[in-house]
Design an enzyme around this catalytic site. Structure first.
Site, short mmCIF file in Angstrom:
data_model
loop_
_atom_site.label_atom_id
_atom_site.label_comp_id
_atom_site.label_asym_id
_atom_site.label_seq_id
_atom_site.Cartn_x
_atom_site.Cartn_y
_atom_site.Cartn_z
N GLY A 69 -25.75 83.48 -35.05
CA GLY A 69 -26.37 84.52 -34.22
C GLY A 69 -27.72 84.96 -34.75
N LEU A 70 -28.44 83.99 -35.34
CA LEU A 70 -29.82 84.24 -35.79
C LEU A 70 -29.95 85.35 -36.83
CD1 LEU A 70 -31.77 83.79 -32.42
CD2 LEU A 70 -31.60 82.18 -34.32
N ASN A 106 -37.80 77.93 -30.93
CA ASN A 106 -36.38 77.67 -30.67
C ASN A 106 -35.99 78.30 -29.34
OD1 ASN A 106 -33.62 77.35 -30.69
ND2 ASN A 106 -33.24 78.68 -32.44
N CYS A 151 -30.96 78.13 -28.97
CA CYS A 151 -29.85 78.65 -29.78
C CYS A 151 -28.67 78.99 -28.87
CB CYS A 151 -30.26 79.89 -30.56
SG CYS A 151 -28.88 80.52 -31.55
N THR A 188 -27.79 72.42 -31.50
CA THR A 188 -26.35 72.18 -31.49
C THR A 188 -25.77 72.19 -30.07
OG1 THR A 188 -26.05 74.55 -31.81
CG2 THR A 188 -25.98 73.17 -33.78
N GLY A 236 -29.68 65.59 -35.85
CA GLY A 236 -28.33 65.64 -35.30
C GLY A 236 -27.44 64.71 -36.09
N THR A 250 -26.90 69.77 -41.19
CA THR A 250 -25.56 70.01 -41.74
C THR A 250 -25.33 69.26 -43.06
OG1 THR A 250 -24.73 70.43 -39.51
CG2 THR A 250 -23.10 69.80 -41.15
C1 LIG Z 1 -25.54 77.06 -39.84
C2 LIG Z 1 -26.61 76.60 -38.90
C3 LIG Z 1 -27.66 77.44 -38.57
C4 LIG Z 1 -28.67 77.03 -37.69
N1 LIG Z 1 -29.71 77.87 -37.39
C5 LIG Z 1 -30.74 77.45 -36.59
C6 LIG Z 1 -31.88 78.28 -36.35
O1 LIG Z 1 -32.00 79.41 -36.85
N2 LIG Z 1 -32.85 77.80 -35.52
C7 LIG Z 1 -32.79 76.54 -34.97
O2 LIG Z 1 -33.69 76.13 -34.23
N3 LIG Z 1 -31.72 75.71 -35.22
C8 LIG Z 1 -30.71 76.14 -36.00
N4 LIG Z 1 -29.65 75.30 -36.28
C9 LIG Z 1 -29.63 73.95 -35.68
C10 LIG Z 1 -30.14 72.89 -36.69
O3 LIG Z 1 -31.48 73.14 -37.05
C11 LIG Z 1 -30.01 71.46 -36.08
O4 LIG Z 1 -30.81 71.39 -34.92
C12 LIG Z 1 -28.59 71.09 -35.70
O5 LIG Z 1 -27.66 71.60 -36.63
C13 LIG Z 1 -28.38 69.57 -35.56
O6 LIG Z 1 -28.62 68.89 -36.78
P1 LIG Z 1 -27.45 68.52 -37.85
O7 LIG Z 1 -26.33 67.91 -37.07
O8 LIG Z 1 -28.09 67.58 -38.82
O9 LIG Z 1 -27.06 69.82 -38.48
C14 LIG Z 1 -28.63 75.71 -37.14
C15 LIG Z 1 -27.57 74.85 -37.49
C16 LIG Z 1 -26.57 75.26 -38.36
C17 LIG Z 1 -25.46 74.30 -38.72
#
Ligand SMILES: Cc1cc2nc3c(=O)[nH]c(=O)nc-3n(C[C@H](O)[C@H](O)[C@H](O)COP(=O)(O)O)c2cc1C
Length: 296
Positions: free
Chosen positions: A62-63, A117, A120, A183, A233, A256
């Site tokens: 939730g940012l 972004n 979200c 996500t 991703g 991740t």
């Molecule tokens: C715990 C968590 C917090 C995240 N917070 C943000 C965020 O603040 N802003 C954003 O654009 N993406 C956010 N993301 C998305 C990631 O930047 C990324 O786009 C997404 O997790 C897919 O990549 P991954 O599968 O390698 O994690 C968040 C992801 C995770 C898991």
């Protein structure tokens, strides 16, 4: 902007950089993306905010963030010690908030790139709703591009029917690059209590489970636009990263994977260098979008 290498880290999975100081020399990365910033500090959603799933995780943070002013005074000076471009990821609940954030960050030299972004899935207003409405997407992109003195990246939501159409909107509104994917909206249920596991009910799915979908989306976007793509991703290894590059990404982000292996970004970079040596590739740019198909 030219990055010294294509390996970056994904916003929200790398704190404000300092959290990883004992694992990663930040100056070896292509760029560092910080946690999504809002104008005011945010405490985020109520817990539980993360849950592990097969080959991935759900989060509904939730940012939560310190807000732009504390970022500038407390987090930025540390990051500026390193020779690495900083990507400030911004989120807002209105066009005015995106505009104000962009202006403040540029005036304070708080970012080398701004990542907008609009994707979200874990906030009730704005967030993903902006990223799945072409009109809003266009207006937010234009507002950020007009106010920004640095290149603007727009982070696309995968929770849409046609991600290539969204990329076209963003390109026409002046973005320098797109990043994808954020996500996927998802849910886990505790069958004993019949309650959702996350306090927010739904969350965003990330990790290897989403990788093949993300690679497919990068390919679709690559065919639709000519701006650069930052692909992400579920990247855990160099091979995963190379899939995104071959599909059309110019750079990639580790998300991740940082939670499983905090030096994943450097391991991926090393593995990509080794691949290029083995394949006799002098310039990684030759690999971008080099997918070989008979019917693409
Ligand atoms: C715990 C968590 C917090 C995240 N917070 C943000 C965020 O603040 N802003 C954003 O654009 N993406 C956010 N993301 C998305 C990631 O930047 C990324 O786009 C997404 O997790 C897919 O990549 P991954 O599968 O390698 O994690 C968040 C992801 C995770 C898991």
């Amino acid at each position: 902007m030219r990055l010294k290498n294509p390996v970056t880290v994904a916003s929200g999975t790398f704190g404000y950089g300092r959290e990883f100081e004992s694992f990663v020399d930040l100056s070896r990365l292509g760029a560092v993306a910080v946690k999504g910033l809002t104008l005011e500090p945010r405490a985020g959603n109520r817990p539980p905010r993360v849950v592990e799933t097969p080959a991935g995780m759900l989060n509904a943070i939730g940012l939560e963030n310190v807000g732009v002013e504390r970022y500038l005074s407390e987090k930025l000076p540390y990051l500026r010690q390193f020779d690495v471009p900083i990507i400030a990821n911004i989120s807002g609940f209105s066009i005015e908030e995106y505009t104000a954030l962009t202006e403040r960050l540029c005036e304070a030299h708080g970012a080398d790139l701004i990542e907008v972004n609009v994707s979200c899935p874990n906030v009730r207003h704005g967030g993903m709703a902006f990223g799945s409405d072409p009109k809003m997407l266009e207006q937010i992109t234009r507002a950020a591009v007009e106010r920004s003195t640095v290149p603007v990246i727009v982070k696309l939501s995968p929770n849409v029917t046609d991600i290539a159409a969204m990329a076209r909107v963003v390109e026409q509104a002046g973005a320098a690059a797109v990043s994808l994917v954020n996500t996927f909206l998802a849910m886990v249920v505790d069958v004993e209590t019949r309650r959702p596991v996350l306090g927010n009910v739904t969350g965003g799915l990330s990790g290897p489970a989403i990788r093949p979908i993300a690679v497919r989306m990068v390919r679709e976007v690559f065919k639709a636009v000519s701006v650069s793509i930052i692909g992400m991703g579920g990247i855990m290894t160099a091979r995963d990263a190379l899939e995104f590059i071959i599909a059309g990404a110019s750079a990639i982000a580790i998300g991740t994977a940082n939670f499983v292996n905090p030096s994943a970004a450097l391991d991926v970079l090393g593995g990509m260098e080794e691949y290029c040596r083995r394949q006799g590739i002098q310039d990684l740019r030759r690999l971008i979008g080099s997918l070989v198909t008979d019917n693409d």
